[in-house]
Write an enzyme that holds these catalytic residues in place. Structure first.
Site, short mmCIF file in Angstrom:
data_model
loop_
_atom_site.label_atom_id
_atom_site.label_comp_id
_atom_site.label_asym_id
_atom_site.label_seq_id
_atom_site.Cartn_x
_atom_site.Cartn_y
_atom_site.Cartn_z
N ASP A 150 1.54 -4.39 -8.86
CA ASP A 150 1.29 -5.69 -8.89
C ASP A 150 1.86 -6.31 -7.28
OD1 ASP A 150 0.61 -8.22 -9.02
OD2 ASP A 150 2.21 -8.35 -10.69
N ASP A 358 -4.51 -12.61 0.81
CA ASP A 358 -4.64 -11.93 -0.36
C ASP A 358 -5.43 -10.95 -0.52
OD1 ASP A 358 -3.80 -11.29 -3.13
OD2 ASP A 358 -5.41 -12.52 -3.86
#
Length: 476
Positions: A150, A358
């Site tokens: 993650d 991102d």
């Protein structure tokens, strides 16, 4: 402090369980990397998204030699690729794309759930949909951990015995009592302080953590240290969460999570003496042959240099997990549009760090007013006859782009301009439907992964710079 790493010979670790299935389809969606969220002075939720399966090749590794060696490279394999254990062979390429688009749209829509900001650590996506896995070990003797990787969070955690409530997993659940190097941490320690509002303190002064995700999934447990092992590389005293209460939508193929963000508890930060705060990635375009993987590089291999490199500064904002850039505007052809931020947003247009980069979000999210101006300019430049997207996820679509002239869009970051090609700005979302890959969002601006494809994107956390270099990522 991270202890010395044992010097080893080069090797490959294939991070796939023996029972994995192959898909009869092309790998379409590139992986997550630097996931997104926001926690400023206002009460803004932290958002977690999940990333990569890793094929890891190490060529270095002694703690004292790390800074003078070449680092290592990782192949990034999305969950839906033919090599992924979570691959569903019955899904079409457009099914997979629609899932990725829905995650981006959900993020845009859910960031102000019920109109109220919260302090809780939340996820705007389901906790194990779109996840990627990596294989490491923790403990002495080492116990394998096939974990979600993650890039939008920091803490490494795994399921631990004794279980108050643990989800089903394929691998045996880790028993810390059998590890010679396991040790819980105290509430007054520095590491516990890094957890902030997610820290808890038990009666015996053992530091605990409490993380919740937006879909109701959660993990609670003790903060501890133990020995991390990848292949034959060993790193002692790595901080992680030993989860005794973990439930929700986590998949049985994973036994925990590895945080790869920029905060002090992430694996990136804990390996900083090894990689020197430098990493990069190169995302292959949608439709690339599944045998061609995207790449992630660490250490010296993560340096981006040479002709065509554009650099912009990483703004200093909290939380440190995330990477904030400053967007000054965009140009459609020669027409320059000044950036307009959100109304009453914690990230105003005049602030540094008004957009998060991102690679875990597929689409680029922009403030509504600015998006409307941009979309109109793109439509005017293209001409043709726009059509409606039946899913209503996209604002500007065409039944075909054959014969249409797609304008060049230039992204004006502070310090440098990034020139986007049509593959970065338009995507085929269905048969006979091609859409502009930027959408409006109510509160959060994100520079997504479609805009980053075929760029070598480098991060230097020492100089606080992000670099962009146009690159054929299929050959990188």
């Amino acid at each position: 402090m991270i202890g010395s790493l044992n010097k080893i010979e080069p090797y490959l670790v294939y991070l796939l369980p023996p029972h994995h299935k192959f898909c009869n389809s092309t790998m379409l969606v590139p992986p997550h990397l630097l996931s997104l969220a926001l926690s400023l002075k206002m009460e803004v939720p932290i958002v977690y998204t999940f990333s990569f399966i890793f094929l890891i090749q190490f060529s270095v590794f002694s703690g004292t030699e790390a800074s003078s060696r070449n680092g290592f490279t990782v192949d990034l394999i999305p969950r839906d690729s033919p090599l992924s254990p979570s691959c569903n062979p019955s899904e079409t390429r457009f099914d997979r794309l629609q899932k990725a688009f829905r995650r981006s749209v959900a993020l845009a829509q859910n960031f102000r759930a019920n109109g109220v900001w919260t302090n809780a650590v939340e996820s705007s996506v389901i906790a194990n949909r779109g996840s990627y896995l990596m294989n490491i070990s923790l403990g002495t003797p080492p116990v394998k951990m096939l974990a979600i990787a993650d890039t939008g969070s920091d803490l490494i955690w795994r399921q631990c015995q004794p279980c108050v409530d643990c989800y089903k997993q394929v691998e045996p659940i880790f028993d810390p009592r059998k590890s010679k190097t396991y040790k819980t941490l105290k509430c007054d320690g520095k590491a516990c302080g890094y957890l902030g509002a997610q820290a808890t303190c038990g009666a015996n002064q053992t530091c605990g953590y409490s993380y919740s995700y937006g879909d109701g999934s959660h993990t609670y447990g003790d903060l501890a240290i133990d020995t991390l092992k990848v292949g034959t590389a060993t790193v002692p005293k790595v901080i992680f969460g030993c989860g005794h209460d973990n439930a929700g939508s986590f998949d049985e193929n994973s036994s925990g999570l590895v945080g790869l963000g920029g905060g002090p508890l992430s694996m990136i930060s804990q390996l900083r003496p090894l990689i020197g705060g430098r990493f990069s990635y190169c995302l292959v375009p949608i439709g690339t042959d599944a045998t061609v993987a995207s790449k992630m590089n660490f250490g010296r291999r993560g340096i981006v240099s040479g002709a065509g490199v554009v650099k912009t500064s990483i703004a200093e904002r909290d939380p440190k997990t995330f990477f904030y850039l400053t967007l000054e505007g965009m140009s459609v052809g020669s027409k320059k549009l000044a950036y307009k931020g959100f109304v009453k947003s914690p990230l105003e247009a005049t602030d540094e760090g008004n957009i998060i980069i991102d690679s875990g979000t597929t689409l680029t999210l922009l403030p509504g007013d600015f998006y409307s101006t941009l979309e109109s300019s793109v439509a005017d430049a293209i001409g043709g006859n726009p059509v409606e997207d039946p899913t209503r996820n996209f604002g500007l679509c065409y039944s075909s782009i054959e014969g249409l002239t797609i304008p060049t869009i230039t992204v004006h970051f502070s310090g440098g301009d990034v020139v986007l090609k049509p593959l970065n700005t338009f995507v085929q979302v269905q048969e006979n439907l091609f859409c502009f890959s930027m959408i409006p969002a109510p509160d959060l601006a994100i520079y997504g992964n479609l805009a980053q494809m075929n760029f070598l994107v480098g991060y230097d956390l020492i100089t606080r710079k992000v670099s962009f270099k146009p690159t054929d990522c299929t050959k990188h």
